[in-house]
Design a protein around this motif. Structure first.
Motif, PDB file in Angstrom:
ATOM      1  N   ASP A 185       9.916   8.373   5.296  1.00 60.82           N
ATOM      2  CA  ASP A 185       9.554   7.746   4.033  1.00 60.82           C
ATOM      3  C   ASP A 185       8.551   6.633   4.260  1.00 60.82           C
ATOM      4  OD1 ASP A 185      11.370   9.264   2.428  1.00 60.82           O
ATOM      5  OD2 ASP A 185      13.006   7.990   3.134  1.00 60.82           O
ATOM      6  N   LEU A 186       7.605   6.486   3.319  1.00 61.52           N
ATOM      7  CA  LEU A 186       6.617   5.421   3.347  1.00 61.52           C
ATOM      8  C   LEU A 186       6.469   4.863   1.941  1.00 61.52           C
ATOM      9  CD1 LEU A 186       4.130   3.864   4.649  1.00 61.52           C
ATOM     10  CD2 LEU A 186       2.742   5.757   3.787  1.00 61.52           C
ATOM     11  N   ALA A 187       6.450   3.531   1.834  1.00 63.36           N
ATOM     12  CA  ALA A 187       6.149   2.856   0.571  1.00 63.36           C
ATOM     13  C   ALA A 187       5.018   1.875   0.836  1.00 63.36           C
ATOM     14  CB  ALA A 187       7.378   2.120   0.045  1.00 63.36           C
ATOM     15  N   ASP A 188       3.987   1.931   0.004  1.00 59.23           N
ATOM     16  CA  ASP A 188       2.849   1.017   0.104  1.00 59.23           C
ATOM     17  C   ASP A 188       2.819   0.111  -1.120  1.00 59.23           C
ATOM     18  OD1 ASP A 188       1.755   1.939   2.494  1.00 59.23           O
ATOM     19  OD2 ASP A 188       0.313   3.257   1.516  1.00 59.23           O
ATOM     20  N   PHE A 189       2.595  -1.165  -0.878  1.00 58.58           N
ATOM     21  CA  PHE A 189       2.318  -2.127  -1.945  1.00 58.58           C
ATOM     22  C   PHE A 189       0.935  -2.673  -1.661  1.00 58.58           C
ATOM     23  CE2 PHE A 189       2.315  -6.425  -3.753  1.00 58.58           C
ATOM     24  CZ  PHE A 189       2.502  -6.085  -5.083  1.00 58.58           C
ATOM     25  N   VAL A 190       0.008  -2.488  -2.599  1.00 61.53           N
ATOM     26  CA  VAL A 190      -1.395  -2.826  -2.385  1.00 61.53           C
ATOM     27  C   VAL A 190      -1.860  -3.793  -3.465  1.00 61.53           C
ATOM     28  CG1 VAL A 190      -3.737  -1.891  -2.271  1.00 61.53           C
ATOM     29  CG2 VAL A 190      -1.827  -0.608  -1.271  1.00 61.53           C
ATOM     30  N   LEU A 191      -2.458  -4.905  -3.035  1.00 59.77           N
ATOM     31  CA  LEU A 191      -3.074  -5.863  -3.948  1.00 59.77           C
ATOM     32  C   LEU A 191      -4.570  -5.609  -3.988  1.00 59.77           C
ATOM     33  CD1 LEU A 191      -1.170  -9.108  -2.914  1.00 59.77           C
ATOM     34  CD2 LEU A 191      -0.745  -7.626  -4.885  1.00 59.77           C
ATOM     35  N   VAL A 192      -5.138  -5.640  -5.200  1.00 63.51           N
ATOM     36  CA  VAL A 192      -6.546  -5.339  -5.422  1.00 63.51           C
ATOM     37  C   VAL A 192      -7.268  -6.603  -5.878  1.00 63.51           C
ATOM     38  CG1 VAL A 192      -8.134  -3.994  -6.859  1.00 63.51           C
ATOM     39  CG2 VAL A 192      -6.002  -2.955  -6.036  1.00 63.51           C
ATOM     40  N   GLU A 193      -8.473  -6.797  -5.332  1.00 62.10           N
ATOM     41  CA  GLU A 193      -9.306  -7.922  -5.747  1.00 62.10           C
ATOM     42  C   GLU A 193     -10.755  -7.449  -5.842  1.00 62.10           C
ATOM     43  OE1 GLU A 193     -10.630 -11.412  -3.054  1.00 62.10           O
ATOM     44  OE2 GLU A 193      -8.852 -12.130  -4.137  1.00 62.10           O
ATOM     45  N   ASP A 194     -11.383  -7.683  -6.978  1.00 61.64           N
ATOM     46  CA  ASP A 194     -12.790  -7.313  -7.178  1.00 61.64           C
ATOM     47  C   ASP A 194     -13.067  -5.854  -6.822  1.00 61.64           C
ATOM     48  OD1 ASP A 194     -13.412  -9.917  -8.049  1.00 61.64           O
ATOM     49  OD2 ASP A 194     -13.747 -10.575  -5.985  1.00 61.64           O
ATOM     50  N   GLY A 195     -12.162  -4.963  -7.207  1.00 58.07           N
ATOM     51  CA  GLY A 195     -12.372  -3.535  -7.009  1.00 58.07           C
ATOM     52  C   GLY A 195     -12.190  -3.040  -5.594  1.00 58.07           C
ATOM     53  N   ALA A 196     -11.526  -3.831  -4.740  1.00 57.35           N
ATOM     54  CA  ALA A 196     -11.291  -3.427  -3.352  1.00 57.35           C
ATOM     55  C   ALA A 196      -9.862  -3.804  -2.942  1.00 57.35           C
ATOM     56  CB  ALA A 196     -12.299  -4.107  -2.423  1.00 57.35           C
ATOM     57  N   VAL A 197      -9.402  -3.220  -1.846  1.00 54.55           N
ATOM     58  CA  VAL A 197      -8.069  -3.509  -1.323  1.00 54.55           C
ATOM     59  C   VAL A 197      -8.093  -4.876  -0.643  1.00 54.55           C
ATOM     60  CG1 VAL A 197      -6.292  -2.797   0.324  1.00 54.55           C
ATOM     61  CG2 VAL A 197      -7.515  -1.073  -1.039  1.00 54.55           C
ATOM     62  N   LYS A 198      -7.302  -5.796  -1.162  1.00 54.95           N
ATOM     63  CA  LYS A 198      -7.190  -7.148  -0.603  1.00 54.95           C
ATOM     64  C   LYS A 198      -6.071  -7.201   0.439  1.00 54.95           C
ATOM     65  CE  LYS A 198      -7.586 -11.703  -0.444  1.00 54.95           C
ATOM     66  NZ  LYS A 198      -8.692 -12.348   0.206  1.00 54.95           N
ATOM     67  N   GLU A 199      -4.927  -6.608   0.090  1.00 50.55           N
ATOM     68  CA  GLU A 199      -3.778  -6.542   1.002  1.00 50.55           C
ATOM     69  C   GLU A 199      -3.111  -5.189   0.857  1.00 50.55           C
ATOM     70  OE1 GLU A 199      -0.894  -9.708   0.763  1.00 50.55           O
ATOM     71  OE2 GLU A 199      -2.441 -11.169   0.252  1.00 50.55           O
ATOM     72  N   LYS A 200      -2.739  -4.609   1.988  1.00 49.75           N
ATOM     73  CA  LYS A 200      -1.979  -3.352   1.992  1.00 49.75           C
ATOM     74  C   LYS A 200      -0.757  -3.573   2.864  1.00 49.75           C
ATOM     75  CE  LYS A 200      -2.565   1.594   3.010  1.00 49.75           C
ATOM     76  NZ  LYS A 200      -1.412   2.137   3.506  1.00 49.75           N
ATOM     77  N   HIS A 201       0.397  -3.485   2.245  1.00 51.46           N
ATOM     78  CA  HIS A 201       1.660  -3.632   2.963  1.00 51.46           C
ATOM     79  C   HIS A 201       2.347  -2.272   2.962  1.00 51.46           C
ATOM     80  CE1 HIS A 201       1.444  -8.023   3.191  1.00 51.46           C
ATOM     81  NE2 HIS A 201       0.802  -7.914   2.043  1.00 51.46           N
ATOM     82  N   SER A 202       2.533  -1.708   4.148  1.00 46.01           N
ATOM     83  CA  SER A 202       3.143  -0.391   4.299  1.00 46.01           C
ATOM     84  C   SER A 202       4.522  -0.555   4.915  1.00 46.01           C
ATOM     85  CB  SER A 202       2.280   0.504   5.179  1.00 46.01           C
ATOM     86  OG  SER A 202       1.036   0.756   4.568  1.00 46.01           O
ATOM     87  N   TYR A 203       5.507   0.013   4.241  1.00 47.52           N
ATOM     88  CA  TYR A 203       6.891  -0.054   4.702  1.00 47.52           C
ATOM     89  C   TYR A 203       7.332   1.363   5.035  1.00 47.52           C
ATOM     90  CZ  TYR A 203       6.526  -4.647   2.613  1.00 47.52           C
ATOM     91  OH  TYR A 203       6.121  -5.918   2.298  1.00 47.52           O
ATOM     92  N   VAL A 204       7.659   1.565   6.297  1.00 49.46           N
ATOM     93  CA  VAL A 204       8.053   2.880   6.781  1.00 49.46           C
ATOM     94  C   VAL A 204       9.408   2.748   7.464  1.00 49.46           C
ATOM     95  CG1 VAL A 204       6.876   2.622   9.001  1.00 49.46           C
ATOM     96  CG2 VAL A 204       7.200   4.902   8.057  1.00 49.46           C
ATOM     97  N   ASP A 205      10.149   3.822   7.485  1.00 46.06           N
ATOM     98  CA  ASP A 205      11.408   3.846   8.230  1.00 46.06           C
ATOM     99  C   ASP A 205      11.048   3.760   9.709  1.00 46.06           C
ATOM    100  OD1 ASP A 205      13.735   4.483   9.613  1.00 46.06           O
ATOM    101  OD2 ASP A 205      14.345   6.037   8.198  1.00 46.06           O
ATOM    102  N   GLY A 206      10.986   2.523  10.229  1.00 44.26           N
ATOM    103  CA  GLY A 206      10.516   2.273  11.584  1.00 44.26           C
ATOM    104  C   GLY A 206      11.345   2.949  12.656  1.00 44.26           C
TER     105      GLY A 206
END
Length: 135
Positions: free
Chosen positions: A96-117
């Motif tokens: 499983d993978l869940a991504d939380f992505v923050l966008v700024e000015d039409g681009a990816v500012k932060e990408k946080h990926s949570y995976v079953d490590g």
């Protein structure tokens, strides 16, 4: 859901599906952060994001994403996938993978990926040589 955020998600996901680290990095802000929350330090800046993505594709050349769900807002998206690929031992895996992505000015500012490590580490672990004993 905003059309601009959804469109950015579609372009960004297409880059991951194409396994194209250059195009992935281009869609990040210059000071972007990409953090795979499974023990690694965050990648900071486009060059580090590109390197992190390239590293994933080198580790799992057949990495694929089975879409589960997506939520978008004015400046974010949250998405769930089933990651699939082939382990170092040659066995197929799915985590499983869940991504939380923050966008700024039409681009990816932060990408946080949570995976079953734990599952990912087990899937990607190199097999023990024949005849190796533990304990």
């Amino acid at each position: 859901m905003t059309a601009a955020t959804r469109e950015l998600f579609e372009r960004y996901h297409a880059c991951w599906e194409a396994r194209d680290p250059d195009r992935i990095a281009e869609l990040h802000t210059a000071d972007s952060v990409f953090h795979l929350h499974s023990g690694q330090a965050p990648a900071r800046g486009r060059a580090a994001v590109r390197e992190a993505a390239a590293g994933m594709f080198a580790l799992v050349p057949d990495l694929a994403f089975a879409f589960v769900s997506l939520r978008t807002g004015e400046d974010f998206w949250a998405v769930q996938f089933k990651l699939t690929g082939t382990s170092a031992a040659g066995a197929p895996f799915e985590v499983d993978l869940a991504d939380f992505v923050l966008v700024e000015d039409g681009a990816v500012k932060e990408k946080h990926s949570y995976v079953d490590g734990v599952a990912m580490q087990a899937a990607l672990a190199s097999p023990e040589p024949a005849g190796a004993q533990t304990g």
